[in-house]
Design a protein around this motif. Structure first.
Motif, PDB file in Angstrom:
ATOM      1  N   LEU A   1       0.829  -1.211   0.000  1.00  0.00           N
ATOM      2  CA  LEU A   1       0.000   0.000   0.000  1.00  0.00           C
ATOM      3  C   LEU A   1       0.865   1.264   0.000  1.00  0.00           C
ATOM      4  CD1 LEU A   1      -2.790  -1.095   2.518  1.00  0.00           C
ATOM      5  CD2 LEU A   1      -2.951  -0.908   0.028  1.00  0.00           C
ATOM      6  N   ALA A   2       1.973   1.230   0.740  1.00  0.00           N
ATOM      7  CA  ALA A   2       2.883   2.385   0.735  1.00  0.00           C
ATOM      8  C   ALA A   2       3.483   2.573  -0.652  1.00  0.00           C
ATOM      9  CB  ALA A   2       3.974   2.203   1.774  1.00  0.00           C
ATOM     10  N   GLY A   3       3.760   1.439  -1.327  1.00  0.00           N
ATOM     11  CA  GLY A   3       4.287   1.500  -2.691  1.00  0.00           C
ATOM     12  C   GLY A   3       3.304   2.102  -3.673  1.00  0.00           C
ATOM     13  N   GLN A   4       2.019   2.041  -3.335  1.00  0.00           N
ATOM     14  CA  GLN A   4       0.981   2.635  -4.178  1.00  0.00           C
ATOM     15  C   GLN A   4       0.781   4.123  -3.869  1.00  0.00           C
ATOM     16  OE1 GLN A   4      -2.574   0.255  -3.649  1.00  0.00           O
ATOM     17  NE2 GLN A   4      -1.442  -1.665  -4.017  1.00  0.00           N
ATOM     18  N   GLY A   5       1.586   4.636  -2.911  1.00  0.00           N
ATOM     19  CA  GLY A   5       1.511   6.048  -2.580  1.00  0.00           C
ATOM     20  C   GLY A   5       0.577   6.386  -1.436  1.00  0.00           C
ATOM     21  N   LEU A   6      -0.002   5.383  -0.762  1.00  0.00           N
ATOM     22  CA  LEU A   6      -0.919   5.656   0.340  1.00  0.00           C
ATOM     23  C   LEU A   6      -0.133   6.090   1.582  1.00  0.00           C
ATOM     24  CD1 LEU A   6      -2.754   3.952  -1.589  1.00  0.00           C
ATOM     25  CD2 LEU A   6      -3.903   3.122   0.464  1.00  0.00           C
ATOM     26  N   GLN A   7      -0.699   7.061   2.316  1.00  0.00           N
ATOM     27  CA  GLN A   7      -0.096   7.535   3.550  1.00  0.00           C
ATOM     28  C   GLN A   7      -0.678   6.781   4.746  1.00  0.00           C
ATOM     29  OE1 GLN A   7       2.500   9.789   3.451  1.00  0.00           O
ATOM     30  NE2 GLN A   7       2.248   9.418   1.250  1.00  0.00           N
ATOM     31  N   LEU A   8      -0.095   7.020   5.925  1.00  0.00           N
ATOM     32  CA  LEU A   8      -0.465   6.257   7.124  1.00  0.00           C
ATOM     33  C   LEU A   8      -1.970   6.207   7.380  1.00  0.00           C
ATOM     34  CD1 LEU A   8       1.480   6.218  10.453  1.00  0.00           C
ATOM     35  CD2 LEU A   8      -0.994   6.316  10.464  1.00  0.00           C
ATOM     36  N   PRO A   9      -2.698   7.343   7.394  1.00  0.00           N
ATOM     37  CA  PRO A   9      -4.135   7.263   7.684  1.00  0.00           C
ATOM     38  C   PRO A   9      -4.900   6.380   6.707  1.00  0.00           C
ATOM     39  CG  PRO A   9      -3.356   9.523   7.852  1.00  0.00           C
ATOM     40  CD  PRO A   9      -2.256   8.744   7.216  1.00  0.00           C
ATOM     41  N   ALA A  10      -4.533   6.459   5.418  1.00  0.00           N
ATOM     42  CA  ALA A  10      -5.225   5.660   4.407  1.00  0.00           C
ATOM     43  C   ALA A  10      -4.918   4.171   4.585  1.00  0.00           C
ATOM     44  CB  ALA A  10      -4.826   6.122   3.006  1.00  0.00           C
ATOM     45  N   ILE A  11      -3.657   3.855   4.918  1.00  0.00           N
ATOM     46  CA  ILE A  11      -3.280   2.453   5.140  1.00  0.00           C
ATOM     47  C   ILE A  11      -4.007   1.920   6.366  1.00  0.00           C
ATOM     48  CG2 ILE A  11      -1.366   0.918   5.737  1.00  0.00           C
ATOM     49  CD1 ILE A  11       0.480   2.783   4.160  1.00  0.00           C
ATOM     50  N   GLN A  12      -4.064   2.723   7.410  1.00  0.00           N
ATOM     51  CA  GLN A  12      -4.760   2.327   8.632  1.00  0.00           C
ATOM     52  C   GLN A  12      -6.221   2.021   8.345  1.00  0.00           C
ATOM     53  OE1 GLN A  12      -4.681   5.367  11.633  1.00  0.00           O
ATOM     54  NE2 GLN A  12      -5.973   4.229  13.047  1.00  0.00           N
ATOM     55  N   SER A  13      -6.856   2.889   7.571  1.00  0.00           N
ATOM     56  CA  SER A  13      -8.261   2.695   7.230  1.00  0.00           C
ATOM     57  C   SER A  13      -8.459   1.451   6.365  1.00  0.00           C
ATOM     58  CB  SER A  13      -8.783   3.938   6.491  1.00  0.00           C
ATOM     59  OG  SER A  13     -10.106   3.743   6.058  1.00  0.00           O
ATOM     60  N   ARG A  14      -7.572   1.261   5.395  1.00  0.00           N
ATOM     61  CA  ARG A  14      -7.699   0.127   4.470  1.00  0.00           C
ATOM     62  C   ARG A  14      -7.545  -1.218   5.204  1.00  0.00           C
ATOM     63  NH1 ARG A  14      -6.340  -0.465  -1.079  1.00  0.00           N
ATOM     64  NH2 ARG A  14      -6.775   1.774  -1.247  1.00  0.00           N
ATOM     65  N   LEU A  15      -6.598  -1.281   6.143  1.00  0.00           N
ATOM     66  CA  LEU A  15      -6.315  -2.549   6.818  1.00  0.00           C
ATOM     67  C   LEU A  15      -7.105  -2.734   8.113  1.00  0.00           C
ATOM     68  CD1 LEU A  15      -2.434  -2.775   6.358  1.00  0.00           C
ATOM     69  CD2 LEU A  15      -4.234  -3.747   4.927  1.00  0.00           C
ATOM     70  N   GLY A  16      -7.698  -1.642   8.606  1.00  0.00           N
ATOM     71  CA  GLY A  16      -8.471  -1.745   9.836  1.00  0.00           C
ATOM     72  C   GLY A  16      -7.614  -2.024  11.055  1.00  0.00           C
TER      73      GLY A  16
ATOM     74  N   HIS B   1      -4.824  -0.624  14.242  1.00  0.00           N
ATOM     75  CA  HIS B   1      -4.539   0.518  15.114  1.00  0.00           C
ATOM     76  C   HIS B   1      -3.383   1.325  14.519  1.00  0.00           C
ATOM     77  CE1 HIS B   1      -3.242   2.783  18.666  1.00  0.00           C
ATOM     78  NE2 HIS B   1      -4.436   2.535  19.172  1.00  0.00           N
ATOM     79  N   ARG B   2      -3.436   2.644  14.723  1.00  0.00           N
ATOM     80  CA  ARG B   2      -2.396   3.522  14.176  1.00  0.00           C
ATOM     81  C   ARG B   2      -1.000   3.100  14.627  1.00  0.00           C
ATOM     82  NH1 ARG B   2      -2.051   8.901  12.327  1.00  0.00           N
ATOM     83  NH2 ARG B   2      -0.016   9.854  12.713  1.00  0.00           N
ATOM     84  N   TYR B   3      -0.888   2.715  15.899  1.00  0.00           N
ATOM     85  CA  TYR B   3       0.412   2.307  16.441  1.00  0.00           C
ATOM     86  C   TYR B   3       0.975   1.121  15.658  1.00  0.00           C
ATOM     87  CZ  TYR B   3       3.637   0.042  19.725  1.00  0.00           C
ATOM     88  OH  TYR B   3       4.723  -0.571  20.296  1.00  0.00           O
ATOM     89  N   VAL B   4       0.119   0.145  15.344  1.00  0.00           N
ATOM     90  CA  VAL B   4       0.557  -1.043  14.612  1.00  0.00           C
ATOM     91  C   VAL B   4       1.047  -0.657  13.224  1.00  0.00           C
ATOM     92  CG1 VAL B   4      -0.173  -3.256  13.640  1.00  0.00           C
ATOM     93  CG2 VAL B   4      -0.969  -2.573  15.913  1.00  0.00           C
ATOM     94  N   VAL B   5       0.313   0.231  12.553  1.00  0.00           N
ATOM     95  CA  VAL B   5       0.692   0.647  11.200  1.00  0.00           C
ATOM     96  C   VAL B   5       1.995   1.439  11.224  1.00  0.00           C
ATOM     97  CG1 VAL B   5       0.000   1.977   9.170  1.00  0.00           C
ATOM     98  CG2 VAL B   5      -1.699   0.637  10.418  1.00  0.00           C
ATOM     99  N   GLU B   6       2.158   2.320  12.217  1.00  0.00           N
ATOM    100  CA  GLU B   6       3.394   3.097  12.325  1.00  0.00           C
ATOM    101  C   GLU B   6       4.603   2.179  12.487  1.00  0.00           C
ATOM    102  OE1 GLU B   6       2.669   5.687  15.611  1.00  0.00           O
ATOM    103  OE2 GLU B   6       1.983   7.346  14.352  1.00  0.00           O
ATOM    104  N   LYS B   7       4.474   1.200  13.376  1.00  0.00           N
ATOM    105  CA  LYS B   7       5.568   0.265  13.596  1.00  0.00           C
ATOM    106  C   LYS B   7       5.853  -0.542  12.332  1.00  0.00           C
ATOM    107  CE  LYS B   7       7.269  -0.846  17.164  1.00  0.00           C
ATOM    108  NZ  LYS B   7       8.526  -0.461  17.850  1.00  0.00           N
TER     109      LYS B   7
END
Length: 326
Positions: free
Chosen positions: A256-271, A273-279
């Motif tokens: 998803l990051a390779g597709q240009g998505l930022q943290l909030p969008a990745i978090q929303s797409r995968l459902g 927690h923000r902490y998990v996505v950041e790590k």
């Protein structure tokens, strides 16, 4: 006045920044008088505009610049011409910083000792430098004990050791667990039983640490983390499940990051927690997408070997970790 907060202890570093912001007074006014800039691509004119702006309904402005000074660390081949020009201009501007502005350079890693802005700040009466290093090994236990005491509680030594094992060196996670444990324990000391009862999910922190070690090809650390988890009574099957889950998340985040998505969008797409996505975003940088796919297949092969009785679970995990760091 300007500040340099640098080092890998993100939690304590963030607390220090929050303390500066709290000194601005009313939170609503503080928010208005606080500007955060991405130092990796900020221009000097943007920085000067933020610093020279007059405070609104207050006496101070807070300007936070993230990861700018790393650009000036010594490096092979030297700095770019753009960074050299920025460095010279910044050195000229800092003595002109308005009295009403508090400029904070926040760096996610320790700066090189020969960083020119760091050296300038160390001899400048109008600057304050503090390095934030994550406590290692036994120092984590001392940090836990001190943190519990600061919050008005006490904790048994065995509970400290267990919490250190579960939380690793993640101070933010440890602080959250300490809050939970203090609420549960009330007036008495936190015990090992409390930790085992309330912090079972903290095993994910050591999974994160083990994945980090795998990504850095640090076999010793990865194996150490694995055996700490096993010795704490975690099931090999559960650990393999968690490793599988984590590498699946890393693969998804990488894609998803390779597709240009930022943290909030990745978090929303995968459902998640923000902490998990950041790590996961940080860990995913250690791998190419091809490497992640190969690792995922090896994990599935290990799972099959355990389920069919070809290998004992603990041996299978040891072999998997050894193979992943080759």
């Amino acid at each position: 006045m300007y500040y340099i907060f640098h080092g890998d202890d993100e939690f304590t570093r963030s607390e220090a920044v929050a303390e500066l912001k709290a000194k601005l007074g009313d939170p609503a006014v503080a928010d208005i008088n606080t500007t955060v800039l991405d130092g990796r691509n900020v221009t000097l004119s943007e920085l000067i505009h933020a610093c020279d702006s007059i405070p609104f309904m207050g006496n101070r402005r807070l300007v936070i610049v993230e990861n700018m000074l790393q650009r000036f660390d010594p490096r092979k081949g030297g700095r770019s011409e753009t960074d050299d020009q920025l460095l010279d201009a910044l050195k000229s501007y800092l003595p002109q910083l308005p009295e009403s502005t508090r400029l904070v350079f926040v760096e996610s890693k320790s700066l090189h000792g020969n960083n020119p802005i760091l050296k300038l700040a160390q001899r400048d009466d109008q600057a304050y430098v503090r390095e934030f290093e994550v406590p290692r090994h036994g120092a984590v236990g001392r940090w836990i004990t001190r943190r519990v005491k600061e919050k008005g509680g006490t904790i048994q030594s065995g509970a400290v050791m267990l919490l250190t094992l579960y939380g690793g060196e993640d101070l933010r996670l440890l602080d959250q667990e300490i809050e939970k444990l203090l609420t549960f324990a009330g007036d008495r000391a936190i015990t090992e039983a409390d930790v085992r009862r309330l912090v079972p999910a903290a095993v994910e922190s050591n999974i994160f640490a083990m994945v980090d070690a795998l990504g850095q090809r640090d076999r010793r650390q990865a194996v150490t983390r694995l055996h700490e988890l096993l010795e704490a009574g975690e099931s090999p099957i559960y650990l393999l499940f968690m490793i599988t889950r984590q590498f699946r998340i890393l693969t998804q985040v990488k894609e998803l990051a390779g597709q240009g998505l930022q943290l909030p969008a990745i978090q929303s797409r995968l459902g998640l927690h923000r902490y998990v996505v950041e790590k996961a975003l940080g860990q995913a940088r250690n791998f190419s997408l091809g490497q992640l796919n190969v690792i995922y297949r090896k994990i599935l092969e290990t799972d099959e070997a355990i389920k069919t009785g070809q290998l004992e679970p603990e041996l299978a995990l040891d072999m998997l970790v050894a193979e992943l760091v080759m």
